[in-house]
Design a protein around this motif. Structure first.
Motif, PDB file in Angstrom:
ATOM      1  N   ASP A 251       0.809  -1.218   0.000  1.00  0.00           N
ATOM      2  CA  ASP A 251       0.000   0.000   0.000  1.00  0.00           C
ATOM      3  C   ASP A 251       0.839   1.264   0.000  1.00  0.00           C
ATOM      4  OD1 ASP A 251      -2.315  -1.453  -0.067  1.00  0.00           O
ATOM      5  OD2 ASP A 251      -2.617  -1.438   2.111  1.00  0.00           O
ATOM      6  N   SER A 252       2.060   1.187   0.503  1.00  0.00           N
ATOM      7  CA  SER A 252       2.904   2.379   0.582  1.00  0.00           C
ATOM      8  C   SER A 252       3.681   2.630  -0.707  1.00  0.00           C
ATOM      9  CB  SER A 252       3.893   2.262   1.747  1.00  0.00           C
ATOM     10  OG  SER A 252       3.200   2.162   2.975  1.00  0.00           O
ATOM     11  N   PHE A 253       3.600   1.710  -1.669  1.00  0.00           N
ATOM     12  CA  PHE A 253       4.328   1.860  -2.934  1.00  0.00           C
ATOM     13  C   PHE A 253       3.379   2.347  -4.015  1.00  0.00           C
ATOM     14  CE2 PHE A 253       6.679  -1.122  -0.405  1.00  0.00           C
ATOM     15  CZ  PHE A 253       8.008  -0.831  -0.667  1.00  0.00           C
TER      16      PHE A 253
ATOM     17  N   LYS B 101      26.630 -13.974  -4.468  1.00  0.00           N
ATOM     18  CA  LYS B 101      26.978 -12.848  -3.607  1.00  0.00           C
ATOM     19  C   LYS B 101      25.768 -11.939  -3.421  1.00  0.00           C
ATOM     20  CE  LYS B 101      31.872 -12.585  -4.882  1.00  0.00           C
ATOM     21  NZ  LYS B 101      32.954 -11.703  -5.419  1.00  0.00           N
ATOM     22  N   THR B 102      25.744 -11.244  -2.321  1.00  0.00           N
ATOM     23  CA  THR B 102      24.677 -10.280  -2.080  1.00  0.00           C
ATOM     24  C   THR B 102      24.883  -9.064  -2.978  1.00  0.00           C
ATOM     25  OG1 THR B 102      24.429 -10.990   0.223  1.00  0.00           O
ATOM     26  CG2 THR B 102      23.538  -8.843  -0.369  1.00  0.00           C
ATOM     27  N   VAL B 103      23.875  -8.770  -3.784  1.00  0.00           N
ATOM     28  CA  VAL B 103      23.951  -7.680  -4.758  1.00  0.00           C
ATOM     29  C   VAL B 103      22.790  -6.720  -4.520  1.00  0.00           C
ATOM     30  CG1 VAL B 103      23.953  -7.069  -7.198  1.00  0.00           C
ATOM     31  CG2 VAL B 103      25.026  -9.198  -6.452  1.00  0.00           C
ATOM     32  N   LYS B 104      23.093  -5.431  -4.562  1.00  0.00           N
ATOM     33  CA  LYS B 104      22.064  -4.409  -4.396  1.00  0.00           C
ATOM     34  C   LYS B 104      22.026  -3.523  -5.632  1.00  0.00           C
ATOM     35  CE  LYS B 104      20.447  -0.769  -1.252  1.00  0.00           C
ATOM     36  NZ  LYS B 104      20.709  -0.075   0.031  1.00  0.00           N
ATOM     37  N   ILE B 105      20.829  -3.369  -6.209  1.00  0.00           N
ATOM     38  CA  ILE B 105      20.629  -2.522  -7.374  1.00  0.00           C
ATOM     39  C   ILE B 105      19.681  -1.390  -6.984  1.00  0.00           C
ATOM     40  CG2 ILE B 105      19.813  -2.396  -9.752  1.00  0.00           C
ATOM     41  CD1 ILE B 105      20.535  -5.274 -10.112  1.00  0.00           C
ATOM     42  N   SER B 106      20.112  -0.163  -7.242  1.00  0.00           N
ATOM     43  CA  SER B 106      19.342   1.011  -6.832  1.00  0.00           C
ATOM     44  C   SER B 106      18.612   1.631  -8.015  1.00  0.00           C
ATOM     45  CB  SER B 106      20.263   2.050  -6.180  1.00  0.00           C
ATOM     46  OG  SER B 106      20.919   1.511  -5.055  1.00  0.00           O
ATOM     47  N   ASN B 107      17.616   2.442  -7.680  1.00  0.00           N
ATOM     48  CA  ASN B 107      16.891   3.263  -8.658  1.00  0.00           C
ATOM     49  C   ASN B 107      16.189   2.435  -9.736  1.00  0.00           C
ATOM     50  OD1 ASN B 107      17.726   5.659  -7.365  1.00  0.00           O
ATOM     51  ND2 ASN B 107      19.660   5.618  -8.482  1.00  0.00           N
ATOM     52  N   LEU B 108      15.500   1.390  -9.308  1.00  0.00           N
ATOM     53  CA  LEU B 108      14.652   0.624 -10.210  1.00  0.00           C
ATOM     54  C   LEU B 108      13.231   1.182 -10.118  1.00  0.00           C
ATOM     55  CD1 LEU B 108      15.923  -3.006  -9.557  1.00  0.00           C
ATOM     56  CD2 LEU B 108      16.431  -1.554 -11.512  1.00  0.00           C
ATOM     57  N   GLU B 109      12.665   1.497 -11.259  1.00  0.00           N
ATOM     58  CA  GLU B 109      11.359   2.167 -11.282  1.00  0.00           C
ATOM     59  C   GLU B 109      10.213   1.162 -11.248  1.00  0.00           C
ATOM     60  OE1 GLU B 109       8.813   5.321 -14.057  1.00  0.00           O
ATOM     61  OE2 GLU B 109      10.781   4.578 -14.702  1.00  0.00           O
ATOM     62  N   ILE B 110       9.212   1.471 -10.428  1.00  0.00           N
ATOM     63  CA  ILE B 110       7.990   0.673 -10.396  1.00  0.00           C
ATOM     64  C   ILE B 110       7.085   1.140 -11.533  1.00  0.00           C
ATOM     65  CG2 ILE B 110       5.913   0.104  -9.086  1.00  0.00           C
ATOM     66  CD1 ILE B 110       7.527   0.408  -6.534  1.00  0.00           C
ATOM     67  N   VAL B 111       6.748   0.215 -12.440  1.00  0.00           N
ATOM     68  CA  VAL B 111       5.945   0.587 -13.603  1.00  0.00           C
ATOM     69  C   VAL B 111       4.527   0.035 -13.525  1.00  0.00           C
ATOM     70  CG1 VAL B 111       7.937   0.821 -15.110  1.00  0.00           C
ATOM     71  CG2 VAL B 111       6.824  -1.401 -14.895  1.00  0.00           C
ATOM     72  N   LYS B 112       4.278  -0.882 -12.599  1.00  0.00           N
ATOM     73  CA  LYS B 112       2.931  -1.430 -12.456  1.00  0.00           C
ATOM     74  C   LYS B 112       2.803  -2.096 -11.099  1.00  0.00           C
ATOM     75  CE  LYS B 112      -0.358  -4.567 -14.768  1.00  0.00           C
ATOM     76  NZ  LYS B 112      -0.533  -5.532 -15.887  1.00  0.00           N
ATOM     77  N   ILE B 113       1.619  -1.997 -10.498  1.00  0.00           N
ATOM     78  CA  ILE B 113       1.360  -2.629  -9.207  1.00  0.00           C
ATOM     79  C   ILE B 113       0.000  -3.325  -9.264  1.00  0.00           C
ATOM     80  CG2 ILE B 113       1.000  -2.295  -6.736  1.00  0.00           C
ATOM     81  CD1 ILE B 113       2.814   0.056  -6.777  1.00  0.00           C
ATOM     82  N   ASN B 114      -0.020  -4.574  -8.820  1.00  0.00           N
ATOM     83  CA  ASN B 114      -1.259  -5.331  -8.693  1.00  0.00           C
ATOM     84  C   ASN B 114      -1.440  -5.670  -7.217  1.00  0.00           C
ATOM     85  OD1 ASN B 114      -3.370  -7.144  -8.729  1.00  0.00           O
ATOM     86  ND2 ASN B 114      -2.629  -8.287 -10.498  1.00  0.00           N
ATOM     87  N   LYS B 115      -2.024  -4.741  -6.463  1.00  0.00           N
ATOM     88  CA  LYS B 115      -2.117  -4.897  -5.017  1.00  0.00           C
ATOM     89  C   LYS B 115      -2.991  -6.063  -4.578  1.00  0.00           C
ATOM     90  CE  LYS B 115      -0.947  -0.096  -3.971  1.00  0.00           C
ATOM     91  NZ  LYS B 115      -1.355   1.174  -3.334  1.00  0.00           N
ATOM     92  N   PRO B 116      -4.126  -6.358  -5.242  1.00  0.00           N
ATOM     93  CA  PRO B 116      -4.921  -7.517  -4.802  1.00  0.00           C
ATOM     94  C   PRO B 116      -4.150  -8.831  -4.833  1.00  0.00           C
ATOM     95  CG  PRO B 116      -6.225  -6.110  -6.246  1.00  0.00           C
ATOM     96  CD  PRO B 116      -4.816  -5.591  -6.285  1.00  0.00           C
TER      97      PRO B 116
END
Length: 208
Positions: free
Chosen positions: A101-103, A170-185
């Motif tokens: 809900d916060s995204f 290995k633990t990998v972190k990727i930043s600044n990935l854009e959310i283009v769609k959300i299906n909350k149900p």
């Protein structure tokens, strides 16, 4: 209360098309709901954080301490527990669900996961070496590493020299990935681009 973090599972990659017909490569992630399993505050622990859990685990595959820890939050045992730092814990309660809900569309998130393990690999695959020349009398040395240091001085191999060894995992972190769609149900979030890890691998989303 806006939750700027959540745990999810990578389902795979696909593509969607924008209203202008632009082909967008996306990764589908099933995220949440994640119950709050533990709350730490400055007074008792010296810092503020929230521990959340994800993916049910049967009690027969859990030990007593893990079962008791989860029951304190009135939750079933979870496969993954992850702690996130927060500025204040006043708005959180044990057992409270953290959801998508916060995204929102257009948000940029940082995603952390464990990259695919590729086992023991040679220096060319592991570090991208180009190899030796394939002419002028060369024979069976095109994929050799070559010299790894002088013999007289320093008479040893410098620590950190790029050689064959374990690749990936290995633990990998990727930043600044854009959310283009959300299906909350259905608890699905679609992010532009690729994220670390294999299909069904656990990942952590944080919104800065």
């Amino acid at each position: 209360m806006e939750h700027k973090f959540i745990i999810g599972k990578k389902l795979g990659m696909t593509r969607i098309f924008s209203d202008e017909g632009v082909d967008i490569p996306i990764t589908v992630i099933k995220a949440g709901p994640c119950p709050v399993m533990q709350i730490k505050n400055m007074k008792n622990d010296g810092y503020s954080s929230i521990q959340i859990g994800y993916d049910d685990l049967s009690e027969k595959n859990s030990n007593k301490s893990h079962i008791g820890h989860c029951k304190a939050a009135d939750s079933s045992p979870k496969k993954v527990l992850k702690e996130f730092r927060v500025e204040s814990t006043d708005s959180y309660e044990l057992g409270q669900n953290v959801t998508l809900d916060s995204f929102s569309l257009g948000d940029f998130v940082s995603i952390t996961g464990v990259s695919k393990g590729k086992g023991f690999t040679g220096h060319m695959k592991r570090h991208g070496f180009g190899g030796g020349r394939r002419s002028h009398g060369k024979n069976s040395v095109m994929r050799k590493s070559g010299s790894i240091g002088a013999g007289s001085d320093p008479s040893r191999v410098w620590p950190g020299t790029r050689m064959a060894g374990r690749h990936g995992n290995k633990t990998v972190k990727i930043s600044n990935l854009e959310i283009v769609k959300i299906n909350k149900p259905n608890n699905l979030v679609y992010v532009k681009g690729s994220v670390p890890g294999s299909i069904n691998g656990y990942i952590y989303l944080e919104m800065k």
